[in-house]
Design an enzyme around this catalytic site. Sequence first.
Site, PDB file in Angstrom:
ATOM      1  N   CYS A 104       0.834  -1.201   0.000  1.00  0.00           N
ATOM      2  CA  CYS A 104       0.000   0.000   0.000  1.00  0.00           C
ATOM      3  C   CYS A 104       0.870   1.252   0.000  1.00  0.00           C
ATOM      4  CB  CYS A 104      -0.917  -0.027   1.217  1.00  0.00           C
ATOM      5  SG  CYS A 104      -1.930   1.437   1.411  1.00  0.00           S
ATOM      6  N   CYS A 206      -4.057  -1.763   5.644  1.00  0.00           N
ATOM      7  CA  CYS A 206      -4.022  -0.381   5.168  1.00  0.00           C
ATOM      8  C   CYS A 206      -5.252  -0.032   4.332  1.00  0.00           C
ATOM      9  CB  CYS A 206      -2.759  -0.203   4.319  1.00  0.00           C
ATOM     10  SG  CYS A 206      -2.545   1.396   3.580  1.00  0.00           S
TER      11      CYS A 206
END
Length: 368
Positions: A104, A206
């Site tokens: 991420c 995330c």
Amino acid sequence: MKANKKTVYLGMSGGVDSSVAAVLLKEQGYNVVAVFMKNWHSDDSRFADVCPWEQDLRDAKTVAAALGIPLKVWNFEEEYHRKVISYFFSEYKAGRTPNPDVMCNSYIKFKAFYEKALAQGANFIATGHYARVKKCSSDAKSANQYCLFRGTDCNKDQSYFLWNIDISVLPKILFPIGELTKDRVRQIAKKHKLVNAHKKDSQGICFIGKINVREYLKTKLPLKQGDVVTVSGEKVGTHEGAWFYTQGQRKGTGSRGGGVPYYVVQKDVKKNILVVDNRASHHLFANGLVAENLNWLVENPVQLLSSSLLKARMRYRQELVSVNVVFKGNELVVNFSSPQRAITEGQSVVFYIKDKVLGGGVIKKALI
């Protein structure tokens, strides 16, 4: 304070960390533009609401309005699912345990967001990470004079998740809260009467939040019953699919232990077998590992990796371990100063000298 007229695009999540980052950037005279990144959607109704993004967006709007800064909403759903979610499923299917937060950061926050922000006129991007970017004291003559360092708050340091970002973006990154403790961040939020001053930290993957990983994996990976066997070969139970388990896992092994806990010490997704042991013993400890997919945040990694001060971390918040390393082509053999527990394929190994982050790699296998 006199404005420095530099524009910073700040990733504002709706949490207290990025909100305080906005406060600090304003106090430092930057022209701050907040950006809320919308990245999550699910076609499965069971997980459609797992990410509280609507509440987070409301909080981000409230804070931005209170601080008098503009807020943009950028949609990165396509990039997120292509780079993070697809990777998440493919790694579990292959028998590894992925780290989606690393991906991420690599592909969303410090690539897609970074590139779009600079294209729209940003001089810098900023996030609420507990990490620091500053001039490299020992590399003053280097073409790249900026390095990544651990956050001051050891309990919140997030540098472990940042090893795979591109070295070229470091000069354009600001981490306003990297020098602060979490307690200090909350004090600042209270002082400025921010709506999220007492908001709990987000948990889980995330941009998604806290999900039941096994239930989420079941949306793409089928149930596949197999045997649970001990290291001596005795069958002690069954499982729903080897790809749903990870190294060192105790809960949910499906084994009949008569009250004695079993730990996963090995899994074979091709044969669909889990190997367990009723002791957290030598079967879970390794003397080293092999790392692949290496990425370096310094220009002289070979020289720095030979230092006697070299340490590594194989899990978030793990105590740093002294190591020595040997390059083997595109891979790295890492030897530990003392045996380490549950070295997990697919997770990250990150290298440090004192507070400086040198880079890292993905764990390919443990060395017993």
